[in-house]
Design a protein around this motif. Structure first.
Motif, PDB file in Angstrom:
ATOM      1  N   LYS A   1       0.818  -1.218   0.000  1.00 40.29           N
ATOM      2  CA  LYS A   1       0.000   0.000   0.000  1.00 40.29           C
ATOM      3  C   LYS A   1       0.853   1.270   0.000  1.00 40.29           C
ATOM      4  O   LYS A   1       0.368   2.345  -0.343  1.00 40.29           O
ATOM      5  N   ALA A   2       2.121   1.157   0.364  1.00 39.00           N
ATOM      6  CA  ALA A   2       3.011   2.320   0.351  1.00 39.00           C
ATOM      7  C   ALA A   2       3.299   2.787  -1.071  1.00 39.00           C
ATOM      8  O   ALA A   2       3.767   3.917  -1.277  1.00 39.00           O
ATOM      9  N   LEU A   3       2.965   1.930  -2.040  1.00 39.29           N
ATOM     10  CA  LEU A   3       3.230   2.278  -3.440  1.00 39.29           C
ATOM     11  C   LEU A   3       2.387   3.473  -3.888  1.00 39.29           C
ATOM     12  O   LEU A   3       2.866   4.335  -4.637  1.00 39.29           O
ATOM     13  N   LEU A   4       1.126   3.551  -3.430  1.00 38.43           N
ATOM     14  CA  LEU A   4       0.237   4.634  -3.858  1.00 38.43           C
ATOM     15  C   LEU A   4       0.750   6.012  -3.420  1.00 38.43           C
ATOM     16  O   LEU A   4       0.886   6.907  -4.266  1.00 38.43           O
ATOM     17  N   PRO A   5       1.051   6.233  -2.127  1.00 39.97           N
ATOM     18  CA  PRO A   5       1.587   7.547  -1.756  1.00 39.97           C
ATOM     19  C   PRO A   5       2.924   7.848  -2.422  1.00 39.97           C
ATOM     20  O   PRO A   5       3.221   9.014  -2.721  1.00 39.97           O
ATOM     21  N   LEU A   6       3.717   6.796  -2.676  1.00 35.76           N
ATOM     22  CA  LEU A   6       4.999   6.999  -3.344  1.00 35.76           C
ATOM     23  C   LEU A   6       4.795   7.504  -4.772  1.00 35.76           C
ATOM     24  O   LEU A   6       5.466   8.443  -5.222  1.00 35.76           O
ATOM     25  N   VAL A   7       3.842   6.895  -5.488  1.00 34.91           N
ATOM     26  CA  VAL A   7       3.546   7.307  -6.866  1.00 34.91           C
ATOM     27  C   VAL A   7       3.022   8.741  -6.899  1.00 34.91           C
ATOM     28  O   VAL A   7       3.420   9.548  -7.747  1.00 34.91           O
ATOM     29  N   LEU A   8       2.115   9.062  -5.968  1.00 35.72           N
ATOM     30  CA  LEU A   8       1.553  10.408  -5.926  1.00 35.72           C
ATOM     31  C   LEU A   8       2.616  11.444  -5.559  1.00 35.72           C
ATOM     32  O   LEU A   8       2.596  12.569  -6.064  1.00 35.72           O
ATOM     33  N   LEU A   9       3.540  11.038  -4.697  1.00 37.25           N
ATOM     34  CA  LEU A   9       4.630  11.934  -4.312  1.00 37.25           C
ATOM     35  C   LEU A   9       5.547  12.195  -5.507  1.00 37.25           C
ATOM     36  O   LEU A   9       5.934  13.335  -5.773  1.00 37.25           O
ATOM     37  N   ILE A  10       5.864  11.122  -6.236  1.00 36.18           N
ATOM     38  CA  ILE A  10       6.694  11.270  -7.437  1.00 36.18           C
ATOM     39  C   ILE A  10       5.963  12.124  -8.475  1.00 36.18           C
ATOM     40  O   ILE A  10       6.561  12.960  -9.154  1.00 36.18           O
ATOM     41  N   GLY A  11       4.637  11.933  -8.564  1.00 35.66           N
ATOM     42  CA  GLY A  11       3.845  12.709  -9.508  1.00 35.66           C
ATOM     43  C   GLY A  11       3.883  14.203  -9.240  1.00 35.66           C
ATOM     44  O   GLY A  11       3.794  15.022 -10.160  1.00 35.66           O
ATOM     45  N   SER A  12       4.047  14.566  -7.972  1.00 35.41           N
ATOM     46  CA  SER A  12       4.108  15.994  -7.629  1.00 35.41           C
ATOM     47  C   SER A  12       5.345  16.658  -8.211  1.00 35.41           C
ATOM     48  O   SER A  12       5.437  17.890  -8.274  1.00 35.41           O
ATOM     49  N   GLY A  13       6.300  15.834  -8.648  1.00 29.13           N
ATOM     50  CA  GLY A  13       7.510  16.365  -9.267  1.00 29.13           C
ATOM     51  C   GLY A  13       7.229  17.146 -10.544  1.00 29.13           C
ATOM     52  O   GLY A  13       8.082  17.923 -11.002  1.00 29.13           O
ATOM     53  N   ILE A  14       6.035  16.961 -11.115  1.00 26.89           N
ATOM     54  CA  ILE A  14       5.636  17.734 -12.299  1.00 26.89           C
ATOM     55  C   ILE A  14       5.699  19.226 -11.997  1.00 26.89           C
ATOM     56  O   ILE A  14       5.974  20.050 -12.874  1.00 26.89           O
ATOM     57  N   PHE A  15       5.477  19.564 -10.729  1.00 27.63           N
ATOM     58  CA  PHE A  15       5.417  20.970 -10.332  1.00 27.63           C
ATOM     59  C   PHE A  15       6.695  21.429  -9.633  1.00 27.63           C
ATOM     60  O   PHE A  15       6.707  22.489  -9.006  1.00 27.63           O
ATOM     61  N   LEU A  16       7.752  20.648  -9.757  1.00 35.65           N
ATOM     62  CA  LEU A  16       8.997  20.970  -9.068  1.00 35.65           C
ATOM     63  C   LEU A  16       9.566  22.316  -9.513  1.00 35.65           C
ATOM     64  O   LEU A  16      10.053  23.097  -8.688  1.00 35.65           O
ATOM     65  N   SER A  17       9.473  22.608 -10.816  1.00 34.85           N
ATOM     66  CA  SER A  17      10.053  23.863 -11.316  1.00 34.85           C
ATOM     67  C   SER A  17       9.374  25.084 -10.716  1.00 34.85           C
ATOM     68  O   SER A  17       9.979  26.151 -10.602  1.00 34.85           O
ATOM     69  N   ARG A  18       8.088  24.943 -10.311  1.00 31.80           N
ATOM     70  CA  ARG A  18       7.387  26.056  -9.682  1.00 31.80           C
ATOM     71  C   ARG A  18       7.754  26.195  -8.202  1.00 31.80           C
ATOM     72  O   ARG A  18       7.504  27.236  -7.594  1.00 31.80           O
ATOM     73  N   THR A  19       8.304  25.128  -7.649  1.00 31.37           N
ATOM     74  CA  THR A  19       8.511  25.047  -6.203  1.00 31.37           C
ATOM     75  C   THR A  19       9.955  25.292  -5.783  1.00 31.37           C
ATOM     76  O   THR A  19      10.216  26.018  -4.822  1.00 31.37           O
ATOM     77  N   TYR A  20      10.888  24.684  -6.533  1.00 31.16           N
ATOM     78  CA  TYR A  20      12.292  24.708  -6.101  1.00 31.16           C
ATOM     79  C   TYR A  20      13.204  24.783  -7.313  1.00 31.16           C
ATOM     80  O   TYR A  20      12.944  24.149  -8.339  1.00 31.16           O
ATOM     81  N   ARG A  21      14.265  25.585  -7.185  1.00 27.72           N
ATOM     82  CA  ARG A  21      15.258  25.696  -8.246  1.00 27.72           C
ATOM     83  C   ARG A  21      16.615  25.281  -7.701  1.00 27.72           C
ATOM     84  O   ARG A  21      17.054  25.760  -6.663  1.00 27.72           O
ATOM     85  N   PHE A  22      17.269  24.366  -8.410  1.00 25.42           N
ATOM     86  CA  PHE A  22      18.570  23.889  -7.967  1.00 25.42           C
ATOM     87  C   PHE A  22      19.697  24.853  -8.340  1.00 25.42           C
ATOM     88  O   PHE A  22      20.837  24.644  -7.959  1.00 25.42           O
ATOM     89  N   GLY A  23      19.363  25.892  -9.106  1.00 24.05           N
ATOM     90  CA  GLY A  23      20.366  26.882  -9.449  1.00 24.05           C
ATOM     91  C   GLY A  23      21.141  26.543 -10.698  1.00 24.05           C
ATOM     92  O   GLY A  23      22.123  27.214 -11.020  1.00 24.05           O
ATOM     93  N   SER A  24      20.711  25.524 -11.444  1.00 21.48           N
ATOM     94  CA  SER A  24      21.352  25.206 -12.704  1.00 21.48           C
ATOM     95  C   SER A  24      21.043  26.320 -13.692  1.00 21.48           C
ATOM     96  O   SER A  24      20.035  27.009 -13.589  1.00 21.48           O
ATOM     97  N   LYS A  25      21.874  26.496 -14.697  1.00 25.23           N
ATOM     98  CA  LYS A  25      21.795  27.657 -15.572  1.00 25.23           C
ATOM     99  C   LYS A  25      20.764  27.480 -16.689  1.00 25.23           C
ATOM    100  O   LYS A  25      21.021  26.881 -17.703  1.00 25.23           O
ATOM    101  N   ASP A  26      19.573  28.040 -16.486  1.00 24.98           N
ATOM    102  CA  ASP A  26      18.600  28.183 -17.560  1.00 24.98           C
ATOM    103  C   ASP A  26      18.671  29.587 -18.140  1.00 24.98           C
ATOM    104  O   ASP A  26      18.206  29.845 -19.231  1.00 24.98           O
ATOM    105  N   ALA A  27      19.246  30.501 -17.349  1.00 24.20           N
ATOM    106  CA  ALA A  27      19.276  31.905 -17.756  1.00 24.20           C
ATOM    107  C   ALA A  27      20.152  32.100 -18.991  1.00 24.20           C
ATOM    108  O   ALA A  27      21.038  31.298 -19.292  1.00 24.20           O
ATOM    109  N   SER A  28      19.886  33.173 -19.724  1.00 25.63           N
ATOM    110  CA  SER A  28      20.595  33.459 -20.970  1.00 25.63           C
ATOM    111  C   SER A  28      22.005  33.965 -20.687  1.00 25.63           C
ATOM    112  O   SER A  28      22.327  34.399 -19.590  1.00 25.63           O
ATOM    113  N   ILE A  29      22.825  33.927 -21.714  1.00 29.20           N
ATOM    114  CA  ILE A  29      24.166  34.500 -21.653  1.00 29.20           C
ATOM    115  C   ILE A  29      24.107  35.871 -22.309  1.00 29.20           C
ATOM    116  O   ILE A  29      23.555  36.041 -23.398  1.00 29.20           O
TER     117      ILE A  29
END
Length: 365
Positions: free
Chosen positions: A64-92
């Motif tokens: 049964k732990a699989l369901l919350p795990l899948v939903l938690l992984i699914g929330s990663g779709i919104f990771l870019s709105r939540t957290y930035r690792f500081g990798s370079k997307d910005a322009s030069i």
């Protein structure tokens, strides 16, 4: 015990269904209604609950732990709105293009600590003004701006000495003082207009000439939900909690309704612009909301492309939220970097600044 487990699992499956509804709402934004707004706003809490649920269900029943795990992984779709690792997307930066910086900062009338000793308040106001004037911003958007013409609140005069001489204001007050939204620019403002939604909330549009190019800056302060969460938290009696809870609920509900109406005006301003656009200010909305989601379909978000960490911008309860944003035209502007100044505690908001470059040969003139 077995019956209790079944009941808990049933409740969790209902919660899982609710989670899927939230994901769908955030991704496709079918409604600007207040109920949808409440659901989308609950996203961070939902993710935390699933995070806690994974080890709990793993101990109870590993399958049964699989369901919350899948939903938690699914929330990663919104990771870019939540957290930035500081990798370079910005322009030069391209030396042939025009660069400029935009800072939005809800300044809380320059008086967050107005109830302190007089000398301390005076020093705090002076320190705040000096920090803003020396921040390096070419364009300043300041919701909750205050100016009564006195030497104490001479922000405009101070900015003028730093070469930031052009401005646009709206105010809901009489001619003796200003209380509202202010835009200041180092570059000439060749056209402007504004609209006031209610009290201090509204928008200013300023077309700014940056050398040979023109950029439209839209500064805004959307409807303030003005949540007195500290009052709610410190209630000691249930009737007090109920009363403050009802007020908080009503204020949030009204906020979702007003934001949907304000978005219509904002979108018309963006669509009518012949120039590249930067939209900045106090949105009073987290990255999972209706306004944010709709703007994200048309424009890029500065934090998502060039920020770092969580980028929280609210310096008060509930603290861990990002409600001050910058959006820009990605086809005509390049983002060089984006900074959240989360050590600058003069206001109940933190300032954010984006550095942009007009894309050569693509900007309207």
């Amino acid at each position: 015990m077995r019956g209790v487990k079944k009941f808990l699992w049933f409740l969790y499956k209902c919660f899982a269904f609710y989670t899927l509804l939230i994901y769908i709402l955030i991704l496709w934004i079918p409604s600007g209604g207040w109920l949808a707004g409440f659901m989308m706003m609950s996203f961070p809490v939902v993710v935390i609950i699933h995070l806690i649920s994974v080890p709990i269900w793993f101990l109870i029943d590993r399958k049964k732990a699989l369901l919350p795990l899948v939903l938690l992984i699914g929330s990663g779709i919104f990771l870019s709105r939540t957290y930035r690792f500081g990798s370079k997307d910005a322009s030069i930066a391209d030396e042939s293009g025009n660069t400029f910086t935009v800072m939005n900062y809800n300044v809380h009338s320059f008086q967050r600590f107005s109830d302190g000793p007089a000398k301390q308040v005076e020093n705090q106001i002076e320190d705040m003004k000096n920090w803003i004037a020396t921040s390096g911003a070419d364009v300043l958007c300041m919701p909750e701006y205050f100016d009564d013409g006195s030497a104490r609140f001479n922000m405009g005069e101070l900015l003028g000495k730093k070469g930031i001489k052009h401005s646009a204001h709206y105010s809901n007050s009489d001619k003796n003082y200003r209380l509202g939204l202010a835009l200041y620019s180092r570059f000439p403002i060749i056209a402007r207009k504004d609209t006031i939604f209610e009290a201090q909330n509204g928008m200013i549009q300023a077309d700014i000439k940056i050398k040979k190019d023109t950029v439209r800056i839209i500064g805004l302060h959307l409807f303030s939900m003005t949540l007195k969460l500290s009052t709610l938290v410190h209630q000691k009696k249930m009737d007090g909690v109920a009363k403050e809870g009802k007020i908080t609920f009503s204020r949030i509900k009204m906020g979702f309704i007003r934001h949907a109406a304000e978005l219509e005006v904002l979108e018309s301003w963006i669509e009518d612009s012949p120039y590249p656009v930067v939209v900045c200010g106090d949105f009073n909305e987290m990255p999972y909301g209706y306004v944010y989601g709709n703007l994200r379909k048309k424009l890029d978000n500065g934090f998502e492309k060039g920020g770092k960490g969580f980028g929280f911008t609210f310096n008060h309860l509930p603290y861990f939220i990002r409600i001050d944003h910058q959006f820009y035209s990605p086809d005509r502007l390049g983002l060089l970097d984006f900074t959240t100044y989360n050590k600058i505690g003069y206001s109940d908001h933190y300032p954010v600044m984006g550095r942009y470059q007009v894309t050569p040969n693509q900007a309207a003139h």
